[in-house]
Design a protein around this motif. Structure first.
Motif, PDB file in Angstrom:
ATOM      1  N   ASP A  31       0.830  -1.205   0.000  1.00  0.00           N
ATOM      2  CA  ASP A  31       0.000   0.000   0.000  1.00  0.00           C
ATOM      3  C   ASP A  31       0.865   1.255   0.000  1.00  0.00           C
ATOM      4  N   VAL A  32       1.956   1.213   0.766  1.00  0.00           N
ATOM      5  CA  VAL A  32       2.881   2.339   0.803  1.00  0.00           C
ATOM      6  C   VAL A  32       3.481   2.561  -0.584  1.00  0.00           C
TER       7      VAL A  32
ATOM      8  N   SER B  64       2.347   1.736  -3.502  1.00  0.00           N
ATOM      9  CA  SER B  64       1.329   2.233  -4.429  1.00  0.00           C
ATOM     10  C   SER B  64       1.072   3.730  -4.218  1.00  0.00           C
ATOM     11  N   ALA B  65       0.935   4.135  -2.971  1.00  0.00           N
ATOM     12  CA  ALA B  65       0.667   5.544  -2.675  1.00  0.00           C
ATOM     13  C   ALA B  65       1.876   6.421  -3.000  1.00  0.00           C
ATOM     14  N   VAL B  66       3.079   5.952  -2.668  1.00  0.00           N
ATOM     15  CA  VAL B  66       4.288   6.715  -2.971  1.00  0.00           C
ATOM     16  C   VAL B  66       4.456   6.837  -4.482  1.00  0.00           C
ATOM     17  N   ARG B  67       4.126   5.781  -5.190  1.00  0.00           N
ATOM     18  CA  ARG B  67       4.211   5.800  -6.660  1.00  0.00           C
ATOM     19  C   ARG B  67       3.313   6.901  -7.229  1.00  0.00           C
ATOM     20  N   GLU B  68       2.116   7.045  -6.684  1.00  0.00           N
ATOM     21  CA  GLU B  68       1.196   8.092  -7.141  1.00  0.00           C
ATOM     22  C   GLU B  68       1.772   9.481  -6.867  1.00  0.00           C
ATOM     23  N   VAL B  69       2.354   9.659  -5.678  1.00  0.00           N
ATOM     24  CA  VAL B  69       2.944  10.949  -5.322  1.00  0.00           C
ATOM     25  C   VAL B  69       4.117  11.266  -6.250  1.00  0.00           C
ATOM     26  N   PHE B  70       4.994  10.274  -6.462  1.00  0.00           N
ATOM     27  CA  PHE B  70       6.130  10.463  -7.366  1.00  0.00           C
ATOM     28  C   PHE B  70       5.647  10.859  -8.762  1.00  0.00           C
ATOM     29  N   ALA B  71       4.647  10.166  -9.266  1.00  0.00           N
ATOM     30  CA  ALA B  71       4.133  10.442 -10.608  1.00  0.00           C
ATOM     31  C   ALA B  71       3.643  11.882 -10.702  1.00  0.00           C
ATOM     32  N   ASP B  72       2.969  12.325  -9.672  1.00  0.00           N
ATOM     33  CA  ASP B  72       2.442  13.693  -9.665  1.00  0.00           C
ATOM     34  C   ASP B  72       3.559  14.729  -9.559  1.00  0.00           C
ATOM     35  N   ILE B  73       4.468  14.542  -8.625  1.00  0.00           N
ATOM     36  CA  ILE B  73       5.530  15.526  -8.380  1.00  0.00           C
ATOM     37  C   ILE B  73       6.510  15.596  -9.546  1.00  0.00           C
ATOM     38  N   PHE B  74       6.898  14.423 -10.073  1.00  0.00           N
ATOM     39  CA  PHE B  74       7.950  14.384 -11.091  1.00  0.00           C
ATOM     40  C   PHE B  74       7.411  14.279 -12.513  1.00  0.00           C
ATOM     41  N   ASP B  75       6.077  14.315 -12.657  1.00  0.00           N
ATOM     42  CA  ASP B  75       5.439  14.298 -13.968  1.00  0.00           C
ATOM     43  C   ASP B  75       5.903  13.108 -14.819  1.00  0.00           C
ATOM     44  N   VAL B  76       5.775  11.919 -14.228  1.00  0.00           N
ATOM     45  CA  VAL B  76       6.112  10.671 -14.910  1.00  0.00           C
ATOM     46  C   VAL B  76       4.937   9.707 -14.773  1.00  0.00           C
ATOM     47  N   GLU B  77       4.933   8.685 -15.599  1.00  0.00           N
ATOM     48  CA  GLU B  77       3.914   7.652 -15.502  1.00  0.00           C
ATOM     49  C   GLU B  77       4.224   6.765 -14.299  1.00  0.00           C
ATOM     50  N   ALA B  78       3.238   6.526 -13.461  1.00  0.00           N
ATOM     51  CA  ALA B  78       3.432   5.746 -12.240  1.00  0.00           C
ATOM     52  C   ALA B  78       3.972   4.349 -12.525  1.00  0.00           C
ATOM     53  N   ASP B  79       3.464   3.723 -13.579  1.00  0.00           N
ATOM     54  CA  ASP B  79       3.888   2.348 -13.868  1.00  0.00           C
ATOM     55  C   ASP B  79       5.294   2.273 -14.460  1.00  0.00           C
ATOM     56  N   GLU B  80       5.894   3.405 -14.781  1.00  0.00           N
ATOM     57  CA  GLU B  80       7.249   3.420 -15.319  1.00  0.00           C
ATOM     58  C   GLU B  80       8.309   3.620 -14.233  1.00  0.00           C
TER      59      GLU B  80
ATOM     60  N   LYS C 220      10.767   2.833 -11.354  1.00  0.00           N
ATOM     61  CA  LYS C 220      11.504   1.672 -10.877  1.00  0.00           C
ATOM     62  C   LYS C 220      11.976   1.936  -9.457  1.00  0.00           C
ATOM     63  N   SER C 221      12.306   0.880  -8.734  1.00  0.00           N
ATOM     64  CA  SER C 221      12.726   1.033  -7.341  1.00  0.00           C
ATOM     65  C   SER C 221      13.991   1.873  -7.212  1.00  0.00           C
ATOM     66  N   ASN C 222      14.815   1.887  -8.255  1.00  0.00           N
ATOM     67  CA  ASN C 222      16.066   2.656  -8.192  1.00  0.00           C
ATOM     68  C   ASN C 222      15.931   4.056  -8.790  1.00  0.00           C
ATOM     69  N   ALA C 223      14.696   4.507  -9.041  1.00  0.00           N
ATOM     70  CA  ALA C 223      14.497   5.870  -9.548  1.00  0.00           C
ATOM     71  C   ALA C 223      15.120   6.849  -8.561  1.00  0.00           C
TER      72      ALA C 223
ATOM     73  N   THR D  42      16.302   7.452  -3.362  1.00  0.00           N
ATOM     74  CA  THR D  42      15.708   6.614  -4.405  1.00  0.00           C
ATOM     75  C   THR D  42      14.255   6.348  -4.048  1.00  0.00           C
ATOM     76  N   PHE D  43      13.501   5.904  -5.028  1.00  0.00           N
ATOM     77  CA  PHE D  43      12.110   5.540  -4.798  1.00  0.00           C
ATOM     78  C   PHE D  43      12.021   4.489  -3.702  1.00  0.00           C
ATOM     79  N   GLU D  44      12.883   3.488  -3.757  1.00  0.00           N
ATOM     80  CA  GLU D  44      12.869   2.404  -2.775  1.00  0.00           C
ATOM     81  C   GLU D  44      13.159   2.926  -1.360  1.00  0.00           C
ATOM     82  N   LEU D  45      14.144   3.791  -1.229  1.00  0.00           N
ATOM     83  CA  LEU D  45      14.458   4.351   0.085  1.00  0.00           C
ATOM     84  C   LEU D  45      13.301   5.195   0.617  1.00  0.00           C
ATOM     85  N   VAL D  46      12.656   5.942  -0.248  1.00  0.00           N
ATOM     86  CA  VAL D  46      11.501   6.730   0.172  1.00  0.00           C
ATOM     87  C   VAL D  46      10.412   5.803   0.707  1.00  0.00           C
ATOM     88  N   CYS D  47      10.138   4.720  -0.001  1.00  0.00           N
ATOM     89  CA  CYS D  47       9.128   3.760   0.454  1.00  0.00           C
ATOM     90  C   CYS D  47       9.503   3.163   1.802  1.00  0.00           C
TER      91      CYS D  47
END
Length: 82
Positions: free
Chosen positions: A5-6, A8-24, A26-29, A67-72
């Motif tokens: 759940d974390v 998924s929610a972090v992915r949505e926030v990242f997509a919004d803030i960084f203007d990227v597709e959520a499904d694109e 990666k954990s090492n972003a 990184t995305f993974e560390l944020v999660c």
């Protein structure tokens, strides 16, 4: 909150803030792989995560969010404490 759940929610926030597709995402972003991840967008990310999860992220953790993974991981650990 479960880690899935974390993520998924972090992915949505990242997509919004960084203007990227959520499904694109990666954990090492990281700032090296996301062109829009600069110091200002990092502050926006922290703010958005604090609002989304109703938490306060310590300055030390803000610095470690490289990184995305560390944020999660950081968000999940804060959610486990609350």
């Amino acid at each position: 909150m479960e880690m899935t759940d974390v993520i998924s929610a972090v992915r949505e926030v990242f997509a919004d803030i960084f203007d990227v597709e959520a499904d694109e995402l990666k954990s090492n972003a990281s700032p090296d792989s996301l062109a829009n991840w600069d110091s200002l967008s990092h502050l926006k990310l922290v703010n958005a995560l604090e609002e989304r999860f109703d938490i306060e992220i310590d300055p030390e953790d803000q610095i470690d969010m490289l990184t995305f993974e560390l944020v999660c991981d950081i968000i999940h650990s804060r959610m486990s404490v609350n």
